[in-house]
Design an enzyme around this catalytic site. Structure first.
Site, PDB file in Angstrom:
ATOM      1  N   ALA A   1      -8.363  -9.477   0.704  1.00 18.85           N
ATOM      2  CA  ALA A   1      -7.944  -8.649  -0.432  1.00 18.85           C
ATOM      3  C   ALA A   1      -7.686  -9.514  -1.656  1.00 18.85           C
ATOM      4  O   ALA A   1      -8.448  -9.509  -2.615  1.00 18.85           O
ATOM      5  CB  ALA A   1      -6.712  -7.827  -0.078  1.00 18.85           C
ATOM      6  N   ARG A   2      -6.594 -10.299  -1.643  1.00 16.34           N
ATOM      7  CA  ARG A   2      -6.142 -10.963  -2.866  1.00 16.34           C
ATOM      8  C   ARG A   2      -7.168 -11.920  -3.470  1.00 16.34           C
ATOM      9  O   ARG A   2      -7.346 -11.950  -4.699  1.00 16.34           O
ATOM     10  CB  ARG A   2      -4.820 -11.688  -2.602  1.00 16.34           C
ATOM     11  CG  ARG A   2      -3.631 -10.758  -2.498  1.00 16.34           C
ATOM     12  CD  ARG A   2      -2.397 -11.479  -1.976  1.00 16.34           C
ATOM     13  NE  ARG A   2      -2.557 -11.874  -0.580  1.00 16.34           N
ATOM     14  CZ  ARG A   2      -1.649 -12.552   0.110  1.00 16.34           C
ATOM     15  NH1 ARG A   2      -0.524 -12.930  -0.476  1.00 16.34           N
ATOM     16  NH2 ARG A   2      -1.850 -12.846   1.383  1.00 16.34           N
TER      17      ARG A   2
ATOM     18  N   GLN B   1     -10.472   4.229   3.759  1.00 12.87           N
ATOM     19  CA  GLN B   1      -9.223   4.075   4.496  1.00 12.87           C
ATOM     20  C   GLN B   1      -8.473   5.398   4.406  1.00 12.87           C
ATOM     21  O   GLN B   1      -7.983   5.772   3.345  1.00 12.87           O
ATOM     22  CB  GLN B   1      -8.387   2.943   3.906  1.00 12.87           C
ATOM     23  CG  GLN B   1      -7.123   2.644   4.686  1.00 12.87           C
ATOM     24  CD  GLN B   1      -6.257   1.639   3.946  1.00 12.87           C
ATOM     25  OE1 GLN B   1      -5.524   1.992   3.018  1.00 12.87           O
ATOM     26  NE2 GLN B   1      -6.322   0.385   4.362  1.00 12.87           N
TER      27      GLN B   1
ATOM     28  N   TYR C   1       3.223   3.417   7.529  1.00 16.66           N
ATOM     29  CA  TYR C   1       2.756   4.777   7.278  1.00 16.66           C
ATOM     30  C   TYR C   1       2.872   5.605   8.562  1.00 16.66           C
ATOM     31  O   TYR C   1       3.299   5.104   9.595  1.00 16.66           O
ATOM     32  CB  TYR C   1       1.322   4.750   6.747  1.00 16.66           C
ATOM     33  CG  TYR C   1       1.190   3.977   5.454  1.00 16.66           C
ATOM     34  CD1 TYR C   1       1.862   4.383   4.295  1.00 16.66           C
ATOM     35  CD2 TYR C   1       0.441   2.815   5.385  1.00 16.66           C
ATOM     36  CE1 TYR C   1       1.770   3.667   3.118  1.00 16.66           C
ATOM     37  CE2 TYR C   1       0.332   2.085   4.204  1.00 16.66           C
ATOM     38  CZ  TYR C   1       1.006   2.516   3.075  1.00 16.66           C
ATOM     39  OH  TYR C   1       0.918   1.800   1.911  1.00 16.66           O
TER      40      TYR C   1
END
Length: 416
Positions: A351-352, A98, A173
């Site tokens: 993810a989690r 990433q 971002y």
């Protein structure tokens, strides 16, 4: 029904199954180099059965970091990343980098300029914590420089053994600072309409595609919405997706929310703001998180696949597109993953639930379990700033913090 454990082709690569470990800041870096802890962290996901694991937030330049030690793709760091991609490949999975630039979402002291770059000038919301109160609008020369940095970082990712690059265009971002009307107030061809706001991010992706598209899959993570009034909507995301498809994206990872304005929209549940403030330890951080905590609306209980409605609207608008879409947002069971497959998404990004149990995909495939033990408490986000970096405090699976002080490419390596 599409089999979750069937292969899928993304650009020039093929994954062994439909599961992608999402990029989620690990903070397992030292002096901008990846550590042995990061190697062991991602090797565990590969060993646990994912098709591809994503190394989160690799800055394309020193000024692109959001945190001081954050991994940065350089000729010097590439050899350290190669150790990690080799470990991932040895377990049968693919590796994605990433890559991104923080723009004004920056908590570092050693900028090369007095002000952070962003789509527009004005108040620097993150810089206030560092005594930088204003940011500057990027010039054409700045844009060309950043395009070059992304392309060079992607080329180095290929040398480091990565199979894919994921351009982070969400969460506030730099590239999202152009896409979002919350931060883009430009009056030129890069501001105003949704088509104009995605112009620069699309230029970046096109340059990356030209640099590595025959060798690496080129992905982008985008916001479905910003999650707050006056922010980007699903209709804006559709415009973004079409522009990125035209620029050459092989797959989009569909996310949501912004780091400052709407973290709850990203996670589908509130962050443990008091714990985050305690981990940061400074008075300014405590004040910052207190303000953010007060801005969180009353939320419904966490539910699986909480972004599905938004994702389906975008998917319907892109009907017939060869560009693949990966569903992200609350996949915590075989049933919710299968729902994404049944709706026509080509992959699911998690993810989690994987942070809680890196062996989860193997367990689902063998039938040892069908759900995750993750409670969406989000404490993994708070502990990422500790000596071990990201782990699950509930399952207590922290990697030895000593490994977070050893560069991945050093000779005497801990056995994976």
């Amino acid at each position: 029904m599409t089999d979750l454990f069937s292969p899928v082709q993304i650009g020039p690569i093929t994954l062994r199954n439909r599961f992608i470990r999402s990029g989620a800041n690990e903070t397992k870096n030292k002096d901008m180099f990846p550590t042995l802890a990061l190697r062991d962290f991602h090797a565990a996901y590969a060993r646990g059965g994912v098709g591809m694991t994503t190394l989160a937030y690799i800055a394309v330049s020193k000024d692109g970091r959001t945190l001081p030690s954050q991994g940065t793709m350089t000729p010097e760091s590439a050899k350290h990343y190669k150790v990690i991609t080799d470990a991932i490949h040895a377990e049968g999975a693919k590796a994605s980098a990433q890559i991104t630039h923080g723009g004004s979402f920056c908590q570092i002291d050693d900028l090369s300029t007095s002000r952070c770059m962003s789509a527009s000038g004005g108040l620097d919301k993150m810089g206030v914590l560092k005594g930088r109160f204003f940011q500057r609008e990027m010039t054409r020369a700045d844009m060309d420089m950043v395009i070059g940095e992304f392309a060079e970082a992607a080329r180095l990712c290929a040398e480091a053994g990565f199979d894919a690059v994921e351009l982070h265009m969400g969460h506030g971002y730099l590239l999202n600072q152009f896409i979002s009307p919350l931060s883009n107030f430009r009056k030129d061809a890069y501001g105003g309409s949704a088509e104009n706001r995605v112009r620069f991010p699309a230029e970046v992706l096109a340059a990356v595609k030209q640099a590595v598209g025959d060798r690496l899959a080129v992905l982008a993570k985008i916001n479905l919405t910003d999650g707050v009034p006056k922010g980007a909507t699903v209709d804006d995301a559709i415009v973004t997706a079409r522009a990125l498809e035209k620029a050459g994206a092989d797959m989009l990872i569909l996310s949501n929310g912004r780091n400052i304005e709407s973290t709850w929209a990203m996670f589908g549940s509130a962050l443990p703001y008091d714990e985050l403030a305690a981990m940061q330890g400074t008075l300014m951080a405590k004040l910052q998180f207190a303000v953010i905590k007060r801005s969180v609306p009353k939320l419904p209980p966490f539910r699986e696949n909480y972004l599905m409605d938004h994702a389906l609207k975008l998917k319907a608008a892109l009907a017939g597109s060869p560009m693949k879409l990966s569903y992200l947002g609350g996949v915590q069971s075989m049933a919710s993953a299968q729902q994404a497959m049944d709706q026509g998404f080509e992959a699911v990004t998690i993810a989690r639930a994987l942070i809680h149990d890196p062996e989860l995909i193997n367990k689902w495939q063998t039938g040892a379990s069908t759900t995750s033990g993750c409670t969406a408490c989000n404490r993994c986000v708070a502990v990422m700033y500790g000596p071990s970096g990201t782990y699950c405090p509930v399952s207590d699976n922290a990697i030895d913090p000593a490994l977070n002080q050893i560069y991945a490419g050093e000779e005497h390596q801990h056995a994976a």
